[in-house]
Design a protein around this motif. Structure first.
Motif, PDB file in Angstrom:
ATOM      1  N   ALA A 141       0.798  -1.273  -0.034  1.00  0.00           N
ATOM      2  CA  ALA A 141      -0.060   0.241   0.113  1.00  0.00           C
ATOM      3  C   ALA A 141       0.892   1.096  -0.021  1.00  0.00           C
ATOM      4  CB  ALA A 141      -0.864   0.014   1.134  1.00  0.00           C
ATOM      5  N   ALA A 142       1.904   1.373   0.973  1.00  0.00           N
ATOM      6  CA  ALA A 142       2.852   2.613   0.917  1.00  0.00           C
ATOM      7  C   ALA A 142       3.518   2.798  -0.223  1.00  0.00           C
ATOM      8  CB  ALA A 142       3.789   2.498   2.282  1.00  0.00           C
ATOM      9  N   PRO A 143       4.127   1.749  -0.985  1.00  0.00           N
ATOM     10  CA  PRO A 143       5.127   2.205  -2.060  1.00  0.00           C
ATOM     11  C   PRO A 143       3.989   2.469  -3.373  1.00  0.00           C
ATOM     12  CG  PRO A 143       5.342  -0.084  -1.567  1.00  0.00           C
ATOM     13  CD  PRO A 143       4.687   0.436  -0.312  1.00  0.00           C
ATOM     14  N   VAL A 144       3.229   1.858  -3.358  1.00  0.00           N
ATOM     15  CA  VAL A 144       1.836   2.057  -4.806  1.00  0.00           C
ATOM     16  C   VAL A 144       1.316   3.253  -4.436  1.00  0.00           C
ATOM     17  CG1 VAL A 144      -0.298   1.523  -5.490  1.00  0.00           C
ATOM     18  CG2 VAL A 144       1.560  -0.371  -5.057  1.00  0.00           C
ATOM     19  N   GLY A 145       0.912   3.637  -3.249  1.00  0.00           N
ATOM     20  CA  GLY A 145       0.419   5.099  -2.696  1.00  0.00           C
ATOM     21  C   GLY A 145       1.436   6.253  -2.960  1.00  0.00           C
ATOM     22  N   ALA A 146       2.690   6.014  -2.745  1.00  0.00           N
ATOM     23  CA  ALA A 146       3.646   7.005  -3.247  1.00  0.00           C
ATOM     24  C   ALA A 146       3.683   7.478  -4.698  1.00  0.00           C
ATOM     25  CB  ALA A 146       5.104   6.685  -2.506  1.00  0.00           C
ATOM     26  N   ARG A 147       3.645   6.251  -5.487  1.00  0.00           N
ATOM     27  CA  ARG A 147       3.671   6.609  -6.936  1.00  0.00           C
ATOM     28  C   ARG A 147       2.345   7.200  -7.632  1.00  0.00           C
ATOM     29  NH1 ARG A 147       7.144   3.315  -4.913  1.00  0.00           N
ATOM     30  NH2 ARG A 147       9.308   2.801  -5.980  1.00  0.00           N
ATOM     31  N   LEU A 148       1.423   7.057  -7.038  1.00  0.00           N
ATOM     32  CA  LEU A 148       0.047   7.367  -7.657  1.00  0.00           C
ATOM     33  C   LEU A 148      -0.101   8.789  -8.195  1.00  0.00           C
ATOM     34  CD1 LEU A 148      -2.742   5.092  -5.457  1.00  0.00           C
ATOM     35  CD2 LEU A 148      -1.563   4.848  -8.023  1.00  0.00           C
ATOM     36  N   PRO A 149       0.500   9.775  -7.291  1.00  0.00           N
ATOM     37  CA  PRO A 149       0.167  11.167  -7.606  1.00  0.00           C
ATOM     38  C   PRO A 149       0.863  11.331  -9.053  1.00  0.00           C
ATOM     39  CG  PRO A 149       0.867  11.105  -5.323  1.00  0.00           C
ATOM     40  CD  PRO A 149       0.855   9.813  -5.911  1.00  0.00           C
ATOM     41  N   ARG A 150       1.699  10.554  -9.634  1.00  0.00           N
ATOM     42  CA  ARG A 150       2.254  10.887 -10.856  1.00  0.00           C
ATOM     43  C   ARG A 150       1.245  10.576 -12.300  1.00  0.00           C
ATOM     44  NH1 ARG A 150       7.692   6.957  -9.955  1.00  0.00           N
ATOM     45  NH2 ARG A 150       8.301   7.873  -8.021  1.00  0.00           N
ATOM     46  N   HIS A 151      -0.082  10.287 -11.751  1.00  0.00           N
ATOM     47  CA  HIS A 151      -0.659   9.590 -12.805  1.00  0.00           C
ATOM     48  C   HIS A 151      -2.278  10.282 -12.509  1.00  0.00           C
ATOM     49  CE1 HIS A 151       2.293   6.710 -13.747  1.00  0.00           C
ATOM     50  NE2 HIS A 151       2.444   6.378 -12.673  1.00  0.00           N
ATOM     51  N   ARG A 152      -2.987  10.380 -13.450  1.00  0.00           N
ATOM     52  CA  ARG A 152      -4.257  10.777 -13.374  1.00  0.00           C
ATOM     53  C   ARG A 152      -5.050   9.826 -12.725  1.00  0.00           C
ATOM     54  NH1 ARG A 152      -6.816  13.855 -18.707  1.00  0.00           N
ATOM     55  NH2 ARG A 152      -4.893  15.467 -18.937  1.00  0.00           N
ATOM     56  N   ARG A 153      -5.730  10.272 -11.768  1.00  0.00           N
ATOM     57  CA  ARG A 153      -6.712   9.326 -10.629  1.00  0.00           C
ATOM     58  C   ARG A 153      -7.637   8.532 -11.818  1.00  0.00           C
ATOM     59  NH1 ARG A 153      -6.830  14.319  -6.817  1.00  0.00           N
ATOM     60  NH2 ARG A 153      -5.326  13.658  -5.614  1.00  0.00           N
ATOM     61  N   THR A 154      -8.265   9.145 -12.684  1.00  0.00           N
ATOM     62  CA  THR A 154      -9.355   8.553 -13.500  1.00  0.00           C
ATOM     63  C   THR A 154      -8.507   7.199 -14.311  1.00  0.00           C
ATOM     64  OG1 THR A 154      -9.149  10.265 -15.085  1.00  0.00           O
ATOM     65  CG2 THR A 154     -11.055  10.320 -13.644  1.00  0.00           C
ATOM     66  N   ARG A 155      -7.547   7.560 -14.684  1.00  0.00           N
ATOM     67  CA  ARG A 155      -6.793   6.574 -15.482  1.00  0.00           C
ATOM     68  C   ARG A 155      -6.251   5.453 -14.563  1.00  0.00           C
ATOM     69  NH1 ARG A 155      -4.632   9.353 -20.037  1.00  0.00           N
ATOM     70  NH2 ARG A 155      -6.605  10.961 -20.767  1.00  0.00           N
ATOM     71  N   VAL A 156      -5.993   5.633 -13.394  1.00  0.00           N
ATOM     72  CA  VAL A 156      -5.618   4.725 -12.431  1.00  0.00           C
ATOM     73  C   VAL A 156      -6.800   3.956 -12.180  1.00  0.00           C
ATOM     74  CG1 VAL A 156      -4.756   4.194 -10.057  1.00  0.00           C
ATOM     75  CG2 VAL A 156      -3.608   6.145 -11.396  1.00  0.00           C
ATOM     76  N   VAL A 157      -7.986   4.595 -11.834  1.00  0.00           N
ATOM     77  CA  VAL A 157      -9.041   3.925 -11.784  1.00  0.00           C
ATOM     78  C   VAL A 157      -9.463   2.960 -12.781  1.00  0.00           C
ATOM     79  CG1 VAL A 157     -11.616   3.894 -10.965  1.00  0.00           C
ATOM     80  CG2 VAL A 157      -9.908   5.285  -9.978  1.00  0.00           C
ATOM     81  N   ALA A 158      -9.227   3.446 -14.247  1.00  0.00           N
ATOM     82  CA  ALA A 158      -9.712   2.895 -15.438  1.00  0.00           C
ATOM     83  C   ALA A 158      -8.910   1.286 -15.491  1.00  0.00           C
ATOM     84  CB  ALA A 158      -9.503   3.716 -16.473  1.00  0.00           C
ATOM     85  N   LEU A 159      -7.517   1.579 -15.061  1.00  0.00           N
ATOM     86  CA  LEU A 159      -6.707   0.434 -14.912  1.00  0.00           C
ATOM     87  C   LEU A 159      -7.187  -0.604 -13.832  1.00  0.00           C
ATOM     88  CD1 LEU A 159      -4.010  -0.717 -16.091  1.00  0.00           C
ATOM     89  CD2 LEU A 159      -2.634   0.519 -14.359  1.00  0.00           C
ATOM     90  N   ALA A 160      -7.559  -0.300 -12.877  1.00  0.00           N
ATOM     91  CA  ALA A 160      -7.990  -1.009 -11.908  1.00  0.00           C
ATOM     92  C   ALA A 160      -9.267  -1.807 -12.552  1.00  0.00           C
ATOM     93  CB  ALA A 160      -8.306  -0.462 -10.513  1.00  0.00           C
ATOM     94  N   ALA A 161     -10.166  -1.037 -13.360  1.00  0.00           N
ATOM     95  CA  ALA A 161     -11.200  -1.852 -13.986  1.00  0.00           C
ATOM     96  C   ALA A 161     -10.934  -2.820 -14.742  1.00  0.00           C
ATOM     97  CB  ALA A 161     -12.067  -0.667 -14.454  1.00  0.00           C
TER      98      ALA A 161
END
Length: 417
Positions: free
Chosen positions: A271-291
């Motif tokens: 959770a911590a290492p992934v969370g640290a890298r998320l702000p580099r990307h659009r949140r909508t694109r991250v959610v779409a990748l999860a989908a």
């Protein structure tokens, strides 16, 4: 969207994460244990007991609406503390319940406390992130919260097995007392050590429009609807896997526990290492990748069939990695997106309303899975694959209507949609 003014300094982040773990530990222990707990410690029969617990949870359904408004008025921290004290009182009452009326009262207090906690705590996390002196992003904080929640739920599930294995009413009551004491301790620690002044200044200068403005915010409502699909996918891992392994894959009894434990361990550790890298990307694109990952996971489960124990374990573990990765991406990105979409004065109401996606998914999930599984073992997974693919596409379409600062953490505050 009204920009946030410079926040004050937050403190007590470690205590806040620990409180999330304690809350999830209690829920992970008692959600699967609630029926057998009262069956072992009271004379209430199974049929009436199920009805009493259903009523208790139904009473708690309107709580987020009230809690959201209260959070915007008095702040998230006192509401979180009150919610944990309510859970402490409810679990302490568990140890003394003997009648149907007592079951209903204790279960209702716990259900209200649980719903209030999860309706307020993410606003507290967001407020803490606003004033975090380390500069850690909201996405990183929400990722830490998800890791703590998963670790607590997993530990609670393991303890459930120990308690059920012991089986003595005294053991059940001792666990209830310990859980109550844990919630009370967490409430005291939050009250004393946690300070999250983040958005309070923003609420002082930004007018609050109440729930009428939220209902008119169609992009946010669409976000809640889409997130209900993702919440359904997240819930089905734990809900459906035991039945799939036992009745369709014909796997050994230990396989479900091993796979779910591995999933929880990875979410907590990464959770911590992934969370640290998320702000580099659009949140909508991250959610779409999860989908997309959930879609692939569902399709893989639709085609997975019985096999020898070792090959089946390897295949199921590999498939579950897709769902694990989806959860690691979705949980922080979706909550950060909802939080950033909210006007500062209405953050509590927005995040409390966002929790209804999980409430609706938890109501729908059992019937969704069992009804389709009765038709064919692949049916629920094919249906879920279609839903997650459509929800991922819908999230991408929302990029044009959500505030750009909510979509992209790198955008400046207050930029338009």
């Amino acid at each position: 969207m009204v920009p946030n003014p410079p926040p004050g300094r937050s403190r007590g982040g470690a205590v806040l994460v620990a409180a999330l773990t304690v809350d999830s530990l209690g829920n992970g222990l008692f959600l699967p244990l609630s029926l057998v707990f009262f069956l072992r410690t009271t004379d209430v029969e199974l049929g009436p007991l199920g009805l009493l617990l259903t009523v208790a949870n139904a009473v708690a359904l309107p709580v987020p609406v009230w809690v959201g408004a209260l959070v915007d008025r008095v702040g998230a921290r006192p509401v979180v503390v009150a919610a944990q004290l309510a859970q402490a009182a409810g679990f302490l009452a568990h140890a003394h319940v003997t009648s149907a009326a007592g079951v209903l009262a204790a279960a209702t207090v716990v259900a209200v406390g649980v719903r209030a906690f999860w309706s307020a705590v993410f606003t507290l996390v967001a407020d803490h992130a606003d004033g975090d002196p380390s500069g850690r992003s909201a996405d990183a904080w929400f990722s830490l919260a998800n890791g703590a929640r998963t670790a607590g739920l997993a530990a609670g599930g393991l303890l459930t097995g120990v308690v059920v294995g012991d089986g003595r009413p005294g053991t059940y009551r001792a666990v209830a007392l310990a859980a109550g004491a844990g919630f009370a301790l967490a409430a005291v620690l939050i009250a004393v050590f946690v300070r999250a002044p983040g958005s309070r200044a923003g609420r002082a200068v930004a007018p609050a429009g109440g729930y009428r403005d939220l209902v008119r915010d169609r992009p946010f409502l669409a976000l809640v609807v889409l997130n209900t699909v993702f919440a359904l996918a997240s819930l089905l891992l734990g809900l459906a896997l035991p039945t799939v392994v036992q009745r369709h894959l014909l796997g050994p009894a230990w396989l479900t526990a091993a796979v779910l434990a591995g999933n929880a361990a990875l979410v907590a550790a990464l959770a911590a290492p992934v969370g640290a890298r998320l702000p580099r990307h659009r949140r909508t694109r991250v959610v779409a990748l999860a989908a997309a990952l959930w879609t692939l996971w569902a399709l893989a489960l639709a085609v997975l069939g019985p096999a020898a124990a070792v090959p089946l374990a390897v295949a199921l573990a590999a498939v579950t990695l897709l769902a694990t990765a989806a959860e690691l991406l979705h949980a922080p990105a979706s909550t950060a997106l909802a939080s950033a979409t909210a006007p500062p004065a209405a953050r509590g109401r927005y995040l409390a309303s966002f929790q209804y996606s999980f409430a609706v998914a938890s109501l729908v999930a059992p019937a969704f899975f069992t009804t389709l599984f009765a038709v064919d073992a692949a049916a629920p997974w094919l249906a879920l694959a279609v839903l997650t693919a459509l929800a991922g596409a819908g999230t991408l379409r929302l990029e044009r209507t959500l505030p750009s600062s909510a979509v992209d953490p790198r955008a400046g505050p207050g930029t338009g949609g």
